[in-house]
Scaffold this active site. Structure first.
Site, PDB file in Angstrom:
ATOM      1  CE  LYS A  37       0.497   3.097  -5.192  1.00  0.00           C
ATOM      2  NZ  LYS A  37       0.332   2.100  -4.758  1.00  0.00           N
ATOM      3  CG  ASP A  64       1.212   0.386  -8.006  1.00  0.00           C
ATOM      4  OD1 ASP A  64       2.110  -0.729  -9.140  1.00  0.00           O
ATOM      5  OD2 ASP A  64       1.287   0.031  -7.004  1.00  0.00           O
ATOM      6  CE  LYS A  66       3.551  -3.639  -7.087  1.00  0.00           C
ATOM      7  NZ  LYS A  66       2.077  -2.676  -7.091  1.00  0.00           N
ATOM      8  CG  ASP A  69       0.756 -12.835 -19.527  1.00  0.00           C
ATOM      9  OD1 ASP A  69       1.673 -13.667 -20.530  1.00  0.00           O
ATOM     10  OD2 ASP A  69      -0.827 -12.313 -19.957  1.00  0.00           O
ATOM     11  CB  THR A 124       7.997  -4.521   0.828  1.00  0.00           C
ATOM     12  OG1 THR A 124       6.725  -4.253   0.118  1.00  0.00           O
ATOM     13  CG2 THR A 124       9.281  -4.201  -0.081  1.00  0.00           C
ATOM     14  NE  ARG A 216      -1.828   1.970   5.067  1.00  0.00           N
ATOM     15  CZ  ARG A 216      -1.124   0.687   5.037  1.00  0.00           C
ATOM     16  NH1 ARG A 216      -2.459  -0.530   6.108  1.00  0.00           N
ATOM     17  NH2 ARG A 216      -1.067  -0.120   4.783  1.00  0.00           N
TER      18      ARG A 216
HETATM   19  O1  C5P Z   1      -0.439   3.333   3.347  1.00  0.00           O
HETATM   20  P1  C5P Z   1       1.069   2.928   3.126  1.00  0.00           P
HETATM   21  O2  C5P Z   1       1.373   4.385   2.580  1.00  0.00           O
HETATM   22  O3  C5P Z   1       2.004   1.104   3.312  1.00  0.00           O
HETATM   23  O4  C5P Z   1       0.880   2.528   1.112  1.00  0.00           O
HETATM   24  C1  C5P Z   1       2.069   2.408   0.443  1.00  0.00           C
HETATM   25  C2  C5P Z   1       1.539   1.884  -0.979  1.00  0.00           C
HETATM   26  O5  C5P Z   1       2.681   1.588  -2.153  1.00  0.00           O
HETATM   27  C3  C5P Z   1       0.479   1.283  -0.989  1.00  0.00           C
HETATM   28  O6  C5P Z   1      -0.026   1.293  -2.436  1.00  0.00           O
HETATM   29  C4  C5P Z   1       1.190  -0.428  -1.501  1.00  0.00           C
HETATM   30  O7  C5P Z   1       0.817  -1.270  -2.195  1.00  0.00           O
HETATM   31  C5  C5P Z   1       1.950   0.167  -2.071  1.00  0.00           C
HETATM   32  N1  C5P Z   1       3.057  -0.592  -1.663  1.00  0.00           N
HETATM   33  C6  C5P Z   1       4.109  -1.187  -0.959  1.00  0.00           C
HETATM   34  N2  C5P Z   1       5.363  -1.645  -1.643  1.00  0.00           N
HETATM   35  C7  C5P Z   1       5.569  -2.918  -2.073  1.00  0.00           C
HETATM   36  C8  C5P Z   1       5.161  -1.864  -3.248  1.00  0.00           C
HETATM   37  C9  C5P Z   1       4.027  -0.956  -3.437  1.00  0.00           C
HETATM   38  O8  C5P Z   1       3.693  -0.868  -0.058  1.00  0.00           O
HETATM   39  N3  C5P Z   1       6.431  -3.237  -2.490  1.00  0.00           N
END
Ligand code: C5P
Length: 238
Positions: A37, A64, A66, A69, A124, A216
């Site tokens: 991603k 990603d 998003k 517009d 979220t 992460r």
């Molecule tokens: O590091 P982590 O596992 O928390 O990363 C989750 C990824 O998913 C990040 O790139 C974050 O921006 C993305 N994301 C999220 N919640 C959302 C939409 C996207 O955590 N609702």
């Protein structure tokens, strides 16, 4: 049956850091090329060339960005993205059914092929309280998420991004084939970081989500390749 897969959120700020990270997988002899991603930070820092570079290495890509517009602008932006060889991209469902239809039209290449197009329902990071008090959306957050998912389906999109805990509700409202792509994944013994509504890869599999997005827990692991394999074993069962 939809295809389950683990998508690695490559939240790095430079092409060099991203490519060094992906090198670990080829060096370790991982046979498959993980789904990657690419988010706004990397895309806006490095431009479309980073997409081409990662694609040349053989990775499927979820871009990603998003988009949100007016329909005509989103259609034209999607037309530009359709020329990149990506596999999945997204828009905000809040842009309306008309905007999502325009996005789909713009994304469809002259030969009829197109990347998967999914919608963000409610981020979220948006709490029910904020949604109601700041945005004056009177419905409950789950009701809003289901309605936005139904709108995305009506527009012809392939699925939505949602928390793993919302995936079952979305599947029930929109059908099993409607894709759910879920971030907020943590191993059972790990810290939540800034994520609030989290679940393990094994639980995500039980819930029946199609793709998990993992950042992460893989990118910051001492051994990212092993962390990725752990995720795949739990989620796909290989
Ligand atoms: O590091 P982590 O596992 O928390 O990363 C989750 C990824 O998913 C990040 O790139 C974050 O921006 C993305 N994301 C999220 N919640 C959302 C939409 C996207 O955590 N609702």
């Amino acid at each position: 049956m939809n295809k389950r897969d683990v998508i690695i959120a490559c939240d790095f700020s430079s092409a060099a850091d991203t490519l060094n990270f992906l090198d670990k997988f080829s060096t370790a002899g991982v046979p498959e090329k993980p789904f990657v991603k690419i988010g706004m930070e990397l895309f806006y820092s490095e431009g479309p060339e980073i997409v081409r570079q990662i694609k040349r290495r053989g990775h499927p890509i979820f871009l990603d960005l998003k988009l949100h517009d007016i329909p005509n602008t989103v259609k034209k932006a999607m037309r530009a993205l359709s020329r990149l060889d990506i596999d999945m991209t997204n828009v905000h469902a809040a842009g309306t059914v008309e905007m999502m239809k325009a996005a789909l039209e713009g994304l469809t290449r002259p030969d009829g092929s197109r990347p998967l197009l999914i919608a963000v329902t409610q981020l979220t990071s948006t709490s029910e309280e904020r949604m109601q008090k700041e945005l004056l959306i009177g419905a409950g957050i789950n009701e809003t998420i289901v309605k936005y998912a139904q709108n995305a389906r009506e527009a012809g999109l392939d699925g939505v991004v949602c928390s793993p805990l919302e995936a079952a509700m979305v599947k029930e409202a929109c059908g099993r084939e409607f894709l759910t792509v879920t971030p907020g994944i943590r191993f059972a013994d790990a810290a939540a970081d800034d994520q609030v509504r989290i679940t393990t890869p094994a639980r995500a599999r039980e819930i029946g989500t199609d793709y998990i997005v993992v950042g992460r827990p893989i990118t910051a692991a001492a051994d990212p390749v092993e962390a990725y394999r752990h995720c795949v074993r739990e989620f796909i069962g290989e």
